[in-house]
Design a protein around this motif. Structure first.
Motif, PDB file in Angstrom:
ATOM      1  N   VAL A   7       0.843  -1.200   0.000  1.00 11.75           N
ATOM      2  CA  VAL A   7       0.000   0.000   0.000  1.00 11.75           C
ATOM      3  C   VAL A   7       0.880   1.253   0.000  1.00 11.75           C
ATOM      4  CG1 VAL A   7      -1.687   1.311   1.343  1.00 11.75           C
ATOM      5  CG2 VAL A   7      -1.964  -1.147   1.073  1.00 11.75           C
ATOM      6  N   LEU A   8       1.930   1.252   0.809  1.00 11.46           N
ATOM      7  CA  LEU A   8       2.876   2.370   0.798  1.00 11.46           C
ATOM      8  C   LEU A   8       3.506   2.534  -0.579  1.00 11.46           C
ATOM      9  CD1 LEU A   8       4.686   1.894   4.221  1.00 11.46           C
ATOM     10  CD2 LEU A   8       3.286   3.832   3.555  1.00 11.46           C
ATOM     11  N   THR A  12       3.328   5.916  -2.824  1.00  4.51           N
ATOM     12  CA  THR A  12       4.547   6.588  -3.288  1.00  4.51           C
ATOM     13  C   THR A  12       4.609   6.612  -4.809  1.00  4.51           C
ATOM     14  OG1 THR A  12       5.817   4.540  -2.998  1.00  4.51           O
ATOM     15  CG2 THR A  12       5.910   6.165  -1.208  1.00  4.51           C
ATOM     16  N   LEU A  13       4.056   5.594  -5.468  1.00 11.84           N
ATOM     17  CA  LEU A  13       3.979   5.618  -6.930  1.00 11.84           C
ATOM     18  C   LEU A  13       3.059   6.741  -7.395  1.00 11.84           C
ATOM     19  CD1 LEU A  13       4.651   4.387  -9.669  1.00 11.84           C
ATOM     20  CD2 LEU A  13       2.688   2.869  -9.359  1.00 11.84           C
ATOM     21  N   ALA A  14       1.928   6.918  -6.726  1.00  9.35           N
ATOM     22  CA  ALA A  14       1.012   8.005  -7.087  1.00  9.35           C
ATOM     23  C   ALA A  14       1.688   9.364  -6.916  1.00  9.35           C
ATOM     24  CB  ALA A  14      -0.256   7.927  -6.233  1.00  9.35           C
ATOM     25  N   ILE A  15       2.417   9.557  -5.822  1.00  9.82           N
ATOM     26  CA  ILE A  15       3.131  10.811  -5.591  1.00  9.82           C
ATOM     27  C   ILE A  15       4.224  11.000  -6.632  1.00  9.82           C
ATOM     28  CG2 ILE A  15       4.649  12.020  -3.973  1.00  9.82           C
ATOM     29  CD1 ILE A  15       2.987  10.671  -1.719  1.00  9.82           C
ATOM     30  N   ALA A  16       4.939   9.931  -6.968  1.00  9.49           N
ATOM     31  CA  ALA A  16       6.009  10.022  -7.963  1.00  9.49           C
ATOM     32  C   ALA A  16       5.453  10.409  -9.328  1.00  9.49           C
ATOM     33  CB  ALA A  16       6.751   8.691  -8.051  1.00  9.49           C
ATOM     34  N   LEU A  17       4.335   9.833  -9.719  1.00  7.92           N
ATOM     35  CA  LEU A  17       3.741  10.176 -11.010  1.00  7.92           C
ATOM     36  C   LEU A  17       3.260  11.624 -11.048  1.00  7.92           C
ATOM     37  CD1 LEU A  17       1.799   6.884 -11.768  1.00  7.92           C
ATOM     38  CD2 LEU A  17       3.887   7.729 -12.878  1.00  7.92           C
ATOM     39  N   THR A  35       9.148   3.630  -4.069  1.00 10.00           N
ATOM     40  CA  THR A  35       8.136   2.699  -4.549  1.00 10.00           C
ATOM     41  C   THR A  35       8.732   1.323  -4.790  1.00 10.00           C
ATOM     42  OG1 THR A  35       6.873   4.478  -5.574  1.00 10.00           O
ATOM     43  CG2 THR A  35       6.495   2.253  -6.405  1.00 10.00           C
ATOM     44  N   ALA A  36       9.877   1.285  -5.468  1.00 14.07           N
ATOM     45  CA  ALA A  36      10.523   0.001  -5.745  1.00 14.07           C
ATOM     46  C   ALA A  36      10.902  -0.719  -4.447  1.00 14.07           C
ATOM     47  CB  ALA A  36      11.756   0.216  -6.613  1.00 14.07           C
ATOM     48  N   VAL A  37      11.436   0.024  -3.484  1.00 16.20           N
ATOM     49  CA  VAL A  37      11.836  -0.586  -2.208  1.00 16.20           C
ATOM     50  C   VAL A  37      10.611  -1.108  -1.456  1.00 16.20           C
ATOM     51  CG1 VAL A  37      12.838  -0.090   0.061  1.00 16.20           C
ATOM     52  CG2 VAL A  37      13.974   0.727  -2.008  1.00 16.20           C
ATOM     53  N   PHE A  38       9.540  -0.320  -1.416  1.00 19.37           N
ATOM     54  CA  PHE A  38       8.341  -0.758  -0.701  1.00 19.37           C
ATOM     55  C   PHE A  38       7.725  -1.994  -1.342  1.00 19.37           C
ATOM     56  CE2 PHE A  38       7.602   3.696   1.141  1.00 19.37           C
ATOM     57  CZ  PHE A  38       8.204   3.342   2.332  1.00 19.37           C
TER      58      PHE A  38
END
Length: 78
Positions: A7-8, A12-17, A35-38
């Motif tokens: 979920v994190l 973080t993917l949404a924020i990155a985009l 995102t990749a780490v989570f």
């Protein structure tokens, strides 16, 4: 607990985009890495205690980094 890291990763993917769409490439890169780490941590089979320790370690590093950047790099308004 592993699902929470996925979920994190989603958020973080949404924020990155959004950062990428707003031409904030450094911030986007930072959040793509998070995102990749989570997602990676979300699919590893750690114990709940290990996940909690990793999360609190992440929170300490994130808050220390944010505090350092906001005080010493941005400067204080006088």
């Amino acid at each position: 607990m592993a699902r929470m890291f996925r979920v994190l990763g989603f958020w973080t993917l949404a924020i990155a985009l959004m950062a990428f769409a707003g031409d904030m490439y450094e911030m986007a890169l930072l959040f793509f890495i998070q995102t990749a780490v989570f997602f990676l941590l979300g699919y590893l089979k750690f114990t709940e205690r290990a996940y909690l320790m990793m999360f609190w370690g992440y929170m300490v590093v994130a808050f220390l980094g944010f505090t350092y950047w906001s005080v010493f790099e941005m400067g204080l308004p006088l």
